[in-house]
Design a protein around this motif. Structure first.
Motif, PDB file in Angstrom:
ATOM      1  N   THR A  85       4.307  -4.276 -16.628  1.00 54.28           N
ATOM      2  CA  THR A  85       5.274  -4.367 -15.323  1.00 54.28           C
ATOM      3  C   THR A  85       4.595  -4.525 -13.989  1.00 54.28           C
ATOM      4  N   PRO A  86       5.268  -5.135 -13.105  1.00 60.16           N
ATOM      5  CA  PRO A  86       6.887  -4.892 -13.462  1.00 60.16           C
ATOM      6  C   PRO A  86       7.254  -6.406 -14.056  1.00 60.16           C
ATOM      7  N   GLY A  87       6.690  -7.911 -14.249  1.00 61.69           N
ATOM      8  CA  GLY A  87       7.209  -8.367 -14.837  1.00 61.69           C
ATOM      9  C   GLY A  87       7.710  -8.209 -16.096  1.00 61.69           C
ATOM     10  N   GLU A  88       7.338  -7.806 -17.206  1.00 60.95           N
ATOM     11  CA  GLU A  88       7.764  -8.399 -18.685  1.00 60.95           C
ATOM     12  C   GLU A  88       9.237  -6.628 -18.857  1.00 60.95           C
ATOM     13  N   ASP A  89       8.829  -6.060 -17.954  1.00 59.56           N
ATOM     14  CA  ASP A  89      10.208  -4.912 -17.784  1.00 59.56           C
ATOM     15  C   ASP A  89      11.358  -4.943 -17.368  1.00 59.56           C
ATOM     16  N   GLY A  90      11.354  -5.754 -16.464  1.00 58.91           N
ATOM     17  CA  GLY A  90      12.984  -6.312 -16.497  1.00 58.91           C
ATOM     18  C   GLY A  90      12.969  -5.429 -14.622  1.00 58.91           C
ATOM     19  N   LEU A  91      11.959  -5.088 -13.673  1.00 53.92           N
ATOM     20  CA  LEU A  91      12.207  -4.852 -12.690  1.00 53.92           C
ATOM     21  C   LEU A  91      11.937  -5.846 -11.380  1.00 53.92           C
ATOM     22  N   LEU A  92      11.010  -7.007 -11.598  1.00 55.12           N
ATOM     23  CA  LEU A  92      10.856  -8.135 -11.266  1.00 55.12           C
ATOM     24  C   LEU A  92      12.058  -9.527 -11.418  1.00 55.12           C
ATOM     25  N   ALA A  93      12.802  -9.232 -12.223  1.00 58.48           N
ATOM     26  CA  ALA A  93      13.724 -10.246 -12.539  1.00 58.48           C
ATOM     27  C   ALA A  93      15.047  -8.943 -12.223  1.00 58.48           C
ATOM     28  N   ALA A  94      15.288  -8.350 -12.022  1.00 54.21           N
ATOM     29  CA  ALA A  94      16.703  -8.392 -10.829  1.00 54.21           C
ATOM     30  C   ALA A  94      15.808  -8.053  -9.855  1.00 54.21           C
ATOM     31  N   TYR A  95      15.120  -7.709  -9.053  1.00 52.71           N
ATOM     32  CA  TYR A  95      14.881  -7.863  -7.662  1.00 52.71           C
ATOM     33  C   TYR A  95      15.245  -9.849  -7.445  1.00 52.71           C
ATOM     34  N   PHE A  96      14.566 -10.528  -8.565  1.00 46.98           N
ATOM     35  CA  PHE A  96      14.657 -11.737  -8.006  1.00 46.98           C
ATOM     36  C   PHE A  96      16.753 -12.368  -8.085  1.00 46.98           C
TER      37      PHE A  96
END
Length: 324
Positions: A85-96
């Motif tokens: 986290t937060p790069g592999e669990d989707g948090l950053l993907a949602a932010y970007f």
């Protein structure tokens, strides 16, 4: 004109140091004649760019921009090298996705799903993907050792449900050691998955989108010097990673078929690396990593080298696909 590329690394989990190594390798091998490369460190307390003088410049989280020498810098693409986290669990993907910046990893739902071992296996079972018998525990649940052993048997593996790099994992031979192993896993996550032991050849399969097509990389065989492929085996040289794997053509075809099927069924993007164990000649899925290690010694780069794909080509392909 060069494109501005942010290489994000670090993160909030036990994998942050490994992530920094991956990020440094990516930044080193990206073509500096094509890209202006900005290593961005993500920590719980701050997101920042460290310049050549050692000065840390904070990221403006409202638009993921930098201000350097009174000049605002926006990024054409983000290269995600964060394990955990937060790069592999989707948090950053949602932010970007919300702020409209292309990134090299899969979409936020796929990242969250693959990061959650229990949910991932539940989604893939209806598609005929074989896996180990499993038992789930959440923090606060009562621990019924007898029931666990009846379902998964001994030995078994106790794992943190949402963790990587073998943090929080134990191989348990005795029922009396289960509670201790469960507490170790709870140090990494509040959800536990306990799986039956699978005896057989362990392999790792990289799949990525390369030059617009889904490509399965050469398979790596894992031979651990330890009791299983733990942290020391993965990162301290206590294993053999043999690429290409010593498997039959029939086994290779099965792996290529199932790995590409998983990639398509889950609608993945960018890199993935799936782990399997052959039992009775059938590949059983252990997990899917959507932000695998990217150092020179990591498995996916080893597989790419076998396919005559250099690190520079491997990393540039991710940016090309993200911008596509």
């Amino acid at each position: 004109m060069k494109k501005n590329i942010a290489v994000v690394m670090g993160g909030y989990s036990s994998e942050k140091e490994i992530s920094r190594k991956s990020g440094a390798v990516v930044a080193k091998h990206l073509d500096a004649s094509k890209y202006a490369i900005y290593p961005i460190h993500i920590t719980k307390s701050s997101w920042f760019f460290e310049n050549s003088e050692g000065e840390c410049i904070a990221i403006d989280k409202s638009d993921f921009s930098l201000t350097v020498d009174n000049k605002k810098i926006y990024f054409h693409c983000v290269f995600n090298a964060i394990h955990g986290t937060p790069g592999e669990d989707g948090l950053l993907a949602a932010y970007f996705e919300l702020i409209g910046i292309p990134h090299t990893s899969c979409d936020y739902y796929q990242a969250a799903l693959t990061f959650n071992k229990r949910d991932l296996l539940s989604v893939l079972k209806p598609y005929g993907i074989a896996c180990a018998k499993s038992y789930f525990i959440n923090k606060g649940d009562s621990i019924n050792e007898e029931e666990i052993v009846n379902i998964v048997g001994l030995p078994c593996f106790v794992k943190a449900n949402k963790a990587g790099s073998s943090f929080g994992i134990s191989k348990v031979y005795e029922k009396e050691k289960l509670t201790q192993a469960i507490e170790k896993s709870f140090a990494e996550d509040d959800e536990i998955i306990i799986e039956s032991f699978l005896e057989g050849t362990e392999v790792s399969v990289g799949v990525l989108t390369y030059e617009g097509e889904i490509k399965v990389l050469p398979v790596t065989e894992i031979v651990s010097e330890n009791d299983f492929f733990d942290y020391e085996a993965k990162y301290l040289g206590q294993s053999q990673e043999i690429t290409p794997a010593r498997i039959t053509n029939e086994q290779l075809q099965m792996l290529q078929d199932v790995a590409s099927k998983i990639y398509r069924v889950l609608k993945l993007k960018g890199y993935s690396r799936s782990e399997f164990i052959f039992v009775n000649n059938i590949p059983h899925l252990l997990e899917v990593n959507t932000t695998p290690g990217l150092t020179e010694e990591s498995i996916l780069p080893q597989q790419a080298a076998q396919a005559n794909i250099s690190l520079a080509q491997l990393f540039e392909s991710a940016i090309t696909e993200a911008l596509r």
